[in-house]
Enzyme design. Structure first.
Site, short mmCIF file in Angstrom:
data_model
loop_
_atom_site.label_atom_id
_atom_site.label_comp_id
_atom_site.label_asym_id
_atom_site.label_seq_id
_atom_site.Cartn_x
_atom_site.Cartn_y
_atom_site.Cartn_z
N GLY A 167 44.78 51.24 42.62
CA GLY A 167 43.80 51.63 42.83
C GLY A 167 43.39 52.43 42.14
O GLY A 167 42.65 53.11 42.34
N GLY A 186 42.19 47.30 43.66
CA GLY A 186 40.73 48.44 43.19
C GLY A 186 40.93 49.49 44.01
O GLY A 186 41.19 49.52 45.29
N GLY A 191 46.88 32.88 42.73
CA GLY A 191 48.23 31.88 43.34
C GLY A 191 49.02 31.71 42.31
O GLY A 191 50.49 30.88 42.88
N LYS A 238 53.48 39.89 34.19
CA LYS A 238 52.84 38.54 35.45
C LYS A 238 54.50 38.27 35.98
O LYS A 238 55.20 37.33 35.27
CB LYS A 238 52.05 37.25 35.65
CG LYS A 238 51.46 36.76 36.59
CD LYS A 238 50.77 36.07 36.03
CE LYS A 238 50.26 35.41 37.23
NZ LYS A 238 49.96 36.71 38.82
N THR A 267 44.30 46.65 38.57
CA THR A 267 42.65 46.74 38.61
C THR A 267 41.79 47.47 37.14
O THR A 267 40.83 46.74 36.22
CB THR A 267 41.93 46.56 39.38
OG1 THR A 267 42.93 45.62 40.39
CG2 THR A 267 40.51 46.19 39.19
N CYS A 312 55.02 35.75 47.98
CA CYS A 312 54.62 34.75 46.88
C CYS A 312 55.15 34.00 48.56
O CYS A 312 56.03 33.78 49.21
CB CYS A 312 55.96 34.26 46.25
SG CYS A 312 55.92 32.38 45.97
N THR A 358 48.42 43.08 47.15
CA THR A 358 46.90 43.29 46.93
C THR A 358 46.74 43.93 48.51
O THR A 358 47.56 42.83 49.49
CB THR A 358 46.15 42.28 46.59
OG1 THR A 358 47.32 41.23 47.01
CG2 THR A 358 46.05 42.10 45.47
C1 LIG Z 1 44.30 39.17 38.64
C2 LIG Z 1 45.62 39.67 39.31
C3 LIG Z 1 46.60 39.69 39.70
C4 LIG Z 1 47.66 39.88 39.59
N1 LIG Z 1 49.58 39.32 40.02
C5 LIG Z 1 50.02 39.43 40.75
C6 LIG Z 1 51.59 39.43 40.31
O1 LIG Z 1 52.01 37.77 39.33
N2 LIG Z 1 52.43 40.12 41.23
C7 LIG Z 1 52.57 41.27 41.29
O2 LIG Z 1 53.75 41.82 41.65
N3 LIG Z 1 51.37 41.68 41.71
C8 LIG Z 1 50.06 41.21 40.94
N4 LIG Z 1 49.00 41.84 41.40
C9 LIG Z 1 48.83 42.80 42.11
C10 LIG Z 1 49.05 43.73 41.12
O3 LIG Z 1 50.04 43.90 40.48
C11 LIG Z 1 48.68 45.24 42.45
O4 LIG Z 1 50.04 45.32 43.04
C12 LIG Z 1 47.71 45.30 43.46
O5 LIG Z 1 46.33 44.90 42.23
C13 LIG Z 1 47.42 47.08 43.33
O6 LIG Z 1 47.07 47.42 42.81
P1 LIG Z 1 45.65 47.68 42.09
O7 LIG Z 1 44.51 47.89 42.44
O8 LIG Z 1 45.71 49.12 40.51
O9 LIG Z 1 44.78 46.15 41.11
C14 LIG Z 1 47.92 41.15 40.73
C15 LIG Z 1 46.73 41.72 40.67
C16 LIG Z 1 45.51 41.23 40.01
C17 LIG Z 1 44.00 41.65 40.47
#
Ligand SMILES: Cc1cc2nc3c(=O)[nH]c(=O)nc-3n(C[C@H](O)[C@H](O)[C@H](O)COP(=O)(O)O)c2cc1C
Length: 306
Positions: free
Chosen positions: A249, A222, A77, A50, A271, A135, A198
């Site tokens: 996703g 997702g 956050g 993270k 996700t 951030c 996201t």
């Molecule tokens: C609960 C959660 C926490 C996340 N924390 C971070 C983070 O700390 N740093 C970061 O660069 N992206 C963070 N992301 C974004 C993911 O790394 C990723 O870029 C995004 O969710 C899209 O991919 P996915 O659809 O496969 O989840 C977070 C996403 C989720 C759902």
């Protein structure tokens, strides 16, 4: 025909293209829950913990997660225990992973990117550094630094000056022109870009009709965001001469196949791991699909959609 799944991400030689998306897979916690199962066949070819920041962050008020029709809304956050604790408490444990570790850092001020990168530069456990530019930035009244191409360039320049490690900049899709921001990161010294973080979103409680998330708005991830991510990967990899890590996703090997065809060198699973902690164990199936398409190796698949 056996497909060669190995790929090169700059100096990183990965056994296959599947890695994790930062913040979605806590390997130190999963280690306790899954024990040997996780390590017998570790699903990721590189591991990104993270994001950490210069100072610890408490994150946003709860609720921080809400499932939606085809995705997940989060407003964590960037809660984290700070880069010093990451270095002293987490790094030596992560060192025992069978794959390279890519540290993810973020800053509330542009200067923090240089400070954090400098703190990691001498750490041998860190194979590469990812800058998370999503951030909230104090110089931009709390808006994400990655919304501003010039700030993205500056943060990258500061990190570049502080480290010789392979530098990845992870971009937010919440901009009008993602190519412009990606180009600014590369101009600032990025070796690679990661796409996408996201997508801005929100949800209302069906009874109270008030925002569900404590922070009111959040980030959508997702399956719902896959087309947004695929477009970003396609456009940026076609335009810029750096490797791209694709995510958004990815749930199945077919998704990973499409991200690589769109131009991704590596593909991150986020996700999907919340639903099934071993969802990312898709490399063998990816190999089968590549073979089915008559392509000899994972690296030959990159960008075939162009
Ligand atoms: C609960 C959660 C926490 C996340 N924390 C971070 C983070 O700390 N740093 C970061 O660069 N992206 C963070 N992301 C974004 C993911 O790394 C990723 O870029 C995004 O969710 C899209 O991919 P996915 O659809 O496969 O989840 C977070 C996403 C989720 C759902």
């Amino acid at each position: 025909m056996a497909v060669n799944l190995e790929i090169k991400l700059g100096p990183l030689e990965l056994a296959h293209p599947i890695i994790n998306a930062s913040g979605t897979f806590d390997v130190l916690a999963a280690d306790k829950a899954l024990e040997e199962d996780l390590f017998v066949s570790f699903p990721f070819a590189a591991y990104i913990p993270k994001t950490v920041t210069l100072q610890p962050r408490a994150g946003n008020p709860p609720p921080r997660l809400q499932e939606t029709a085809a995705g997940l809304l989060n407003s964590i956050g960037l809660a984290n225990h700070g880069i010093e604790a990451f270095i002293t408490e987490d790094l030596h444990r992560l060192e025992s992973l069978p794959v390279p570790v890519i540290a993810s850092i973020a800053g509330e001020e542009t200067e923090d990117y240089g400070r954090c990168a400098a703190m990691l530069d001498s750490r041998e456990e860190v194979a590469a550094i990812e800058l998370n530019v999503s951030c909230p930035n104090v110089e931009l009244d709390g808006r994400a630094l990655g919304l501003d191409p010039e700030k993205t360039r500056q943060a990258t320049v500061l990190a570049r000056q502080a480290t010789s490690k392979f530098l990845i900049v992870k971009l937010t899709p919440n901009v009008t022109d993602i190519i412009e921001v990606a180009a600014a990161a590369v101009d600032g010294g990025a070796d690679c870009v990661s796409l996408i973080n996201t997508v801005h979103g929100m949800a209302l409680d069906r009874y109270s009709l008030k925002p569900v998330l404590g922070h009111v708005t959040g980030g959508l991830s997702g399956p719902a965001i896959k087309p947004v991510a695929l477009r970003a990967v396609f456009l940026v990899s076609r335009e810029l001469d750096v490797p791209v890590i694709g995510m958004g996703g990815v749930t199945t090997a077919q998704d990973a196949l499409e991200f690589m065809a769109a131009g991704a060198t590596a593909v991150a699973v986020g996700t999907a791991s919340f639903r099934d902690p071993l969802a990312a164990a898709m490399a063998p199936e990816l190999g089968r699909l590549i073979n089915e398409h008559g392509i000899g190796s994972a690296s030959e698949l990159i960008g075939v959609a162009h």
